[in-house]
Motif scaffolding. Sequence first.
Motif, PDB file in Angstrom:
ATOM      1  N   TRP A  84      53.073  17.388   5.947  1.00 42.59           N
ATOM      2  CA  TRP A  84      53.803  16.704   7.012  1.00 42.59           C
ATOM      3  C   TRP A  84      53.785  17.498   8.310  1.00 42.59           C
ATOM      4  N   PHE A  85      53.560  18.805   8.226  1.00 36.95           N
ATOM      5  CA  PHE A  85      53.483  19.611   9.435  1.00 36.95           C
ATOM      6  C   PHE A  85      52.225  19.316  10.254  1.00 36.95           C
ATOM      7  N   LEU A  86      51.264  18.611   9.662  1.00 35.61           N
ATOM      8  CA  LEU A  86      50.046  18.277  10.396  1.00 35.61           C
ATOM      9  C   LEU A  86      50.335  17.365  11.585  1.00 35.61           C
ATOM     10  N   TRP A  87      51.427  16.630  11.533  1.00 37.08           N
ATOM     11  CA  TRP A  87      51.829  15.803  12.682  1.00 37.08           C
ATOM     12  C   TRP A  87      52.043  16.694  13.904  1.00 37.08           C
ATOM     13  N   SER A  88      52.804  17.750  13.739  1.00 37.18           N
ATOM     14  CA  SER A  88      53.053  18.671  14.847  1.00 37.18           C
ATOM     15  C   SER A  88      51.790  19.428  15.230  1.00 37.18           C
ATOM     16  N   TRP A 120      53.463  20.136  24.007  1.00 37.81           N
ATOM     17  CA  TRP A 120      54.016  21.363  23.437  1.00 37.81           C
ATOM     18  C   TRP A 120      55.490  21.177  23.083  1.00 37.81           C
ATOM     19  N   SER A 121      56.249  20.551  23.970  1.00 37.52           N
ATOM     20  CA  SER A 121      57.677  20.347  23.733  1.00 37.52           C
ATOM     21  C   SER A 121      57.911  19.395  22.559  1.00 37.52           C
ATOM     22  N   MET A 122      57.156  18.282  22.529  1.00 34.12           N
ATOM     23  CA  MET A 122      57.321  17.315  21.445  1.00 34.12           C
ATOM     24  C   MET A 122      56.861  17.910  20.123  1.00 34.12           C
ATOM     25  N   GLY A 123      55.836  18.752  20.169  1.00 37.84           N
ATOM     26  CA  GLY A 123      55.373  19.404  18.958  1.00 37.84           C
ATOM     27  C   GLY A 123      56.433  20.294  18.342  1.00 37.84           C
ATOM     28  N   ILE A 124      57.203  20.978  19.179  1.00 45.45           N
ATOM     29  CA  ILE A 124      58.280  21.830  18.673  1.00 45.45           C
ATOM     30  C   ILE A 124      59.373  20.982  18.032  1.00 45.45           C
ATOM     31  N   VAL A 125      59.704  19.844  18.653  1.00 46.15           N
ATOM     32  CA  VAL A 125      60.717  18.950  18.082  1.00 46.15           C
ATOM     33  C   VAL A 125      60.275  18.472  16.696  1.00 46.15           C
ATOM     34  N   LEU A 126      59.017  18.056  16.572  1.00 43.50           N
ATOM     35  CA  LEU A 126      58.507  17.606  15.277  1.00 43.50           C
ATOM     36  C   LEU A 126      58.472  18.755  14.267  1.00 43.50           C
ATOM     37  N   TYR A 127      58.150  19.939  14.741  1.00 39.73           N
ATOM     38  CA  TYR A 127      58.167  21.142  13.889  1.00 39.73           C
ATOM     39  C   TYR A 127      59.543  21.331  13.273  1.00 39.73           C
ATOM     40  N   LEU A 128      60.581  21.279  14.102  1.00 35.44           N
ATOM     41  CA  LEU A 128      61.941  21.514  13.621  1.00 35.44           C
ATOM     42  C   LEU A 128      62.399  20.391  12.687  1.00 35.44           C
ATOM     43  N   CYS A 129      62.097  19.145  13.044  1.00 38.77           N
ATOM     44  CA  CYS A 129      62.507  18.019  12.194  1.00 38.77           C
ATOM     45  C   CYS A 129      61.840  18.085  10.827  1.00 38.77           C
ATOM     46  N   THR A 130      60.539  18.386  10.813  1.00 39.52           N
ATOM     47  CA  THR A 130      59.827  18.475   9.544  1.00 39.52           C
ATOM     48  C   THR A 130      60.321  19.645   8.711  1.00 39.52           C
ATOM     49  N   ALA A 131      60.623  20.769   9.364  1.00 44.08           N
ATOM     50  CA  ALA A 131      61.141  21.931   8.645  1.00 44.08           C
ATOM     51  C   ALA A 131      62.465  21.599   7.958  1.00 44.08           C
ATOM     52  N   VAL A 132      63.306  20.817   8.626  1.00 47.52           N
ATOM     53  CA  VAL A 132      64.576  20.406   8.022  1.00 47.52           C
ATOM     54  C   VAL A 132      64.323  19.522   6.798  1.00 47.52           C
TER      55      VAL A 132
END
Length: 285
Positions: A84-88, A120-132
Motif C-alpha cells: 500500500w505504500f506504493l501509492w505514496s 511531495w506534500s501529498m505523498g507525505i500525507v499518504l505515507y502517514l495515512c498508510t502507516a496508521v
Amino acid sequence: MEARRVSPRRRRRPYKPRTSFQFFTFPAATNVLAAALATHKYLAATALLVVGTVAAIVLGYVVPWLILLSRKTGSVLADVDGTWFLWSVAIHSGAIGAAILEHHATSGKDVLAVVAVISWSMGIVLYLCTAVLVMMRLITLPVGPRDIGPPYWILMGLSALVVVAGTHIVGMDSTPIVDDIRGLVSGLLVMFWGIAAWLLPVMVAVGIWRHGMCRVPLTYTPALWSIVFPLGMFAASSMALGDTDRVPLTTWIGRELMWAAVAVWAATYLAMAWSGVKRLRAIRG
C-alpha cells in the motif's frame, strides 16, 4: 422463467485488494525514467512526466474506490500490507521528476514547482495515512511470520524517498511556492532520514525472526525486489542529505551502504535467474 446460466468465463472475477496497489509501480517507473531523461531528452521526459502524473492521479482515485466496493463484509484492514505504500512512492516519484525537469526548463518553471511541492506534500500525507493503517493491521489482527513479508521494507524505502524528493525541491530555482516551503522541507529531511535509519535494523530483525527463528523458507519470489529498492534508496538519501545539509556522516553511511545494496541486488538477480532455470528444467521434464 428458467434462470439464465452464466458462463464461467463471463463471471466477474473477485477484485484482489492485496495486489491492486502494485499498479502504482507504473507511474513510479514512468516518472523515474522522466527524471533520467531530463538532461538530454527534455521533451520526452516532459511527456513521460505527464503520463506518470496522470496515471498516479487516476489510480489514486480508482484503486481505493475499487477496494471499498470489493468489501461486502468485514474490515479492509485484513488486506493492508506493505504494498500500500506504493501509492505514496508513485506520488513522490512525480515530485522528483518535476523538480529535476525544473532545472532544465526554459519556461513553465512555476508549474513544475507547484507539481513538485504538491506531490511531495501529498505523498507525505499518504505515507502517514498508510502507516496508521498498517499499524492498526498489525495491532488488531493476528499476524504470523508469513504475513510480514518483503513488501514491508517499502516503508523504510519510502522514508528515504521522501528525503531524496525533498533534497531536489530544496535545490530548485527560486519561485514563490518553493521559497515559502524551502525551510520546512529542509527541516523535515533530517526527520525522515532518521525514521529510515531507525527502520533499517527493525526490518533486518524481522527478517531474522521470519526466516531464522520461524523457519519460513527463503525462496525467490518477485516480492524480494521490495528489499532492493529500500536499501538503494536509503543509500541515495544519505548521500543526498549529506550534500544538501553538509553532513559528512550521512554521506559516508550512504557510500558504504551502497555496496550492501549492490550485493543484495546481485543476490536477488541470481536467485531470479536460478528460479527461471529450474522452471525451464521442470517444463522440459
